[in-house]
Write an enzyme that holds these catalytic residues in place. Structure first.
Site, short mmCIF file in Angstrom:
data_model
loop_
_atom_site.label_atom_id
_atom_site.label_comp_id
_atom_site.label_asym_id
_atom_site.label_seq_id
_atom_site.Cartn_x
_atom_site.Cartn_y
_atom_site.Cartn_z
CG HIS A 51 -1.97 -1.16 1.32
ND1 HIS A 51 -2.64 -1.21 2.28
CD2 HIS A 51 -2.35 -2.07 0.15
CE1 HIS A 51 -3.55 -2.44 2.12
NE2 HIS A 51 -3.14 -2.57 0.82
CD GLU A 53 -1.64 3.90 3.75
OE1 GLU A 53 -2.90 4.31 4.04
OE2 GLU A 53 -1.43 2.75 3.02
CB CYS A 76 -5.86 -1.06 5.83
SG CYS A 76 -4.12 -1.66 5.67
CB CYS A 85 -1.45 1.37 6.27
SG CYS A 85 -1.07 0.39 4.74
#
Length: 145
Positions: A51, A53, A76, A85
Protein backbone atom coordinates in the site's frame (compact mmCIF):
# COMPACT_ATOMS: atom_id res chain seq x y z
CA UNK A 1 -1.80 27.64 -1.05
CA UNK A 2 -1.15 26.66 2.60
CA UNK A 3 1.38 23.87 3.18
CA UNK A 4 -1.18 21.24 4.26
CA UNK A 5 -2.98 21.61 0.95
CA UNK A 6 0.32 21.45 -0.93
CA UNK A 7 1.35 18.16 0.67
CA UNK A 8 -2.09 16.61 0.21
CA UNK A 9 -2.10 17.78 -3.43
CA UNK A 10 1.14 15.81 -3.89
CA UNK A 11 -0.44 12.70 -2.32
CA UNK A 12 -3.48 13.09 -4.58
CA UNK A 13 -1.24 13.49 -7.63
CA UNK A 14 0.57 10.25 -6.76
CA UNK A 15 -2.76 8.43 -6.37
CA UNK A 16 -4.13 9.82 -9.65
CA UNK A 17 -1.05 8.66 -11.59
CA UNK A 18 -1.49 5.08 -10.35
CA UNK A 19 -5.26 4.91 -10.94
CA UNK A 20 -6.25 1.73 -12.77
CA UNK A 21 -3.03 -0.14 -11.90
CA UNK A 22 -3.83 -1.35 -8.38
CA UNK A 23 -6.13 -4.30 -9.18
CA UNK A 24 -9.09 -4.41 -6.80
CA UNK A 25 -7.40 -2.05 -4.34
CA UNK A 26 -7.80 1.72 -4.41
CA UNK A 27 -4.91 3.88 -5.53
CA UNK A 28 -3.69 5.58 -2.37
CA UNK A 29 -1.07 8.31 -2.25
CA UNK A 30 0.91 9.04 0.90
CA UNK A 31 3.35 11.84 1.70
CA UNK A 32 5.37 12.01 4.93
CA UNK A 33 6.61 15.45 6.00
CA UNK A 34 8.98 16.38 8.79
CA UNK A 35 10.16 19.90 9.47
CA UNK A 36 8.58 21.14 6.25
CA UNK A 37 10.50 18.62 4.12
CA UNK A 38 9.05 15.58 2.35
CA UNK A 39 10.97 12.64 3.80
CA UNK A 40 8.95 9.89 2.15
CA UNK A 41 6.22 9.41 -0.38
CA UNK A 42 4.54 6.44 -1.92
CA UNK A 43 1.55 5.13 -3.77
CA UNK A 44 -0.18 1.77 -3.88
CA UNK A 45 1.99 -0.52 -5.99
CA UNK A 46 0.88 -2.17 -9.21
CA UNK A 47 -1.39 -5.08 -8.36
CA UNK A 48 -2.45 -3.41 -5.11
CA UNK A 49 0.42 -4.24 -2.75
CA UNK A 50 2.29 -2.85 -0.91
CA UNK A 51 0.00 0.00 0.00
CA UNK A 52 0.97 3.65 -0.39
CA UNK A 53 1.65 4.14 3.32
CA UNK A 54 4.02 1.16 3.46
CA UNK A 55 5.93 2.43 0.43
CA UNK A 56 6.23 5.93 1.93
CA UNK A 57 7.32 4.60 5.33
CA UNK A 58 10.02 2.49 3.71
CA UNK A 59 11.50 5.61 2.13
CA UNK A 60 11.12 7.78 5.25
CA UNK A 61 12.59 5.22 7.63
CA UNK A 62 13.40 6.68 11.05
CA UNK A 63 12.56 10.17 9.79
CA UNK A 64 8.85 9.24 10.06
CA UNK A 65 9.05 9.65 13.84
CA UNK A 66 7.24 12.86 14.76
CA UNK A 67 6.26 13.52 11.13
CA UNK A 68 2.98 14.54 9.54
CA UNK A 69 1.37 12.09 7.11
CA UNK A 70 -0.93 13.02 4.24
CA UNK A 71 -2.88 10.05 2.91
CA UNK A 72 -5.70 10.02 0.37
CA UNK A 73 -7.67 7.17 1.98
CA UNK A 74 -8.03 6.03 5.57
CA UNK A 75 -5.16 3.67 6.43
CA UNK A 76 -6.26 0.03 6.61
CA UNK A 77 -6.75 -1.51 10.02
CA UNK A 78 -7.02 -5.23 9.29
CA UNK A 79 -4.66 -8.04 8.43
CA UNK A 80 -5.11 -9.30 4.89
CA UNK A 81 -2.27 -9.97 2.50
CA UNK A 82 -0.37 -7.19 4.28
CA UNK A 83 -0.16 -5.88 7.83
CA UNK A 84 -2.41 -2.91 8.71
CA UNK A 85 -1.09 0.44 7.53
CA UNK A 86 -2.57 2.17 10.58
CA UNK A 87 -0.42 -0.04 12.82
CA UNK A 88 2.68 0.66 10.72
CA UNK A 89 2.10 4.41 11.03
CA UNK A 90 1.68 4.08 14.80
CA UNK A 91 4.85 1.97 15.09
CA UNK A 92 6.74 4.57 13.03
CA UNK A 93 5.82 7.22 15.61
CA UNK A 94 4.05 9.75 13.40
CA UNK A 95 2.48 12.69 15.18
CA UNK A 96 -0.29 13.79 12.84
CA UNK A 97 -2.29 12.20 10.03
CA UNK A 98 -4.35 14.05 7.43
CA UNK A 99 -6.82 11.69 5.73
CA UNK A 100 -8.79 12.75 2.65
CA UNK A 101 -11.62 10.21 2.88
CA UNK A 102 -12.74 7.37 5.14
CA UNK A 103 -12.50 3.89 3.61
CA UNK A 104 -15.94 2.37 2.90
CA UNK A 105 -14.62 -1.19 3.36
CA UNK A 106 -16.40 -2.55 6.48
CA UNK A 107 -13.10 -4.05 7.68
CA UNK A 108 -11.61 -0.54 7.82
CA UNK A 109 -14.44 2.01 7.97
CA UNK A 110 -13.43 4.47 10.75
CA UNK A 111 -11.29 1.77 12.43
CA UNK A 112 -7.99 2.97 10.94
CA UNK A 113 -8.67 6.54 12.05
CA UNK A 114 -9.72 5.32 15.51
CA UNK A 115 -6.52 3.27 15.93
CA UNK A 116 -4.44 6.32 15.11
CA UNK A 117 -6.38 8.51 17.54
CA UNK A 118 -6.19 5.90 20.31
CA UNK A 119 -2.41 5.94 19.87
CA UNK A 120 -2.39 9.70 20.53
CA UNK A 121 -1.99 10.74 16.90
CA UNK A 122 -3.82 13.89 15.82
CA UNK A 123 -6.13 12.82 12.96
CA UNK A 124 -7.76 15.30 10.61
CA UNK A 125 -10.21 14.15 7.95
CA UNK A 126 -11.46 15.80 4.79
CA UNK A 127 -8.49 17.58 3.24
CA UNK A 128 -8.72 16.89 -0.51
CA UNK A 129 -11.79 14.71 -0.08
CA UNK A 130 -13.51 15.55 -3.35
CA UNK A 131 -10.51 14.75 -5.53
CA UNK A 132 -9.67 11.63 -3.49
CA UNK A 133 -13.19 10.35 -4.00
CA UNK A 134 -13.03 10.97 -7.75
CA UNK A 135 -9.70 9.16 -8.09
CA UNK A 136 -11.23 6.00 -6.60
CA UNK A 137 -14.86 6.42 -7.60
CA UNK A 138 -14.95 2.83 -8.92
CA UNK A 139 -13.68 1.51 -5.59
CA UNK A 140 -16.29 3.52 -3.69
CA UNK A 141 -19.05 2.26 -6.01
CA UNK A 142 -17.95 -1.36 -5.55
CA UNK A 143 -17.23 -1.37 -1.81
CA UNK A 144 -20.03 -0.45 0.54
CA UNK A 145 -19.99 -0.13 4.32
Amino acid sequence: MPKHETYMARALDLAARQKGRTAENPSVGCVIVKGGIIVGEGVTSEGGRPHGEANALQIAGAQAKGADVYVTLEPCSHYGQTAPCASALIKAGISRCFISVIDPDPRVHWRGAALLQEAGIDVQIGLGAEKAFLINVDFFARVKT
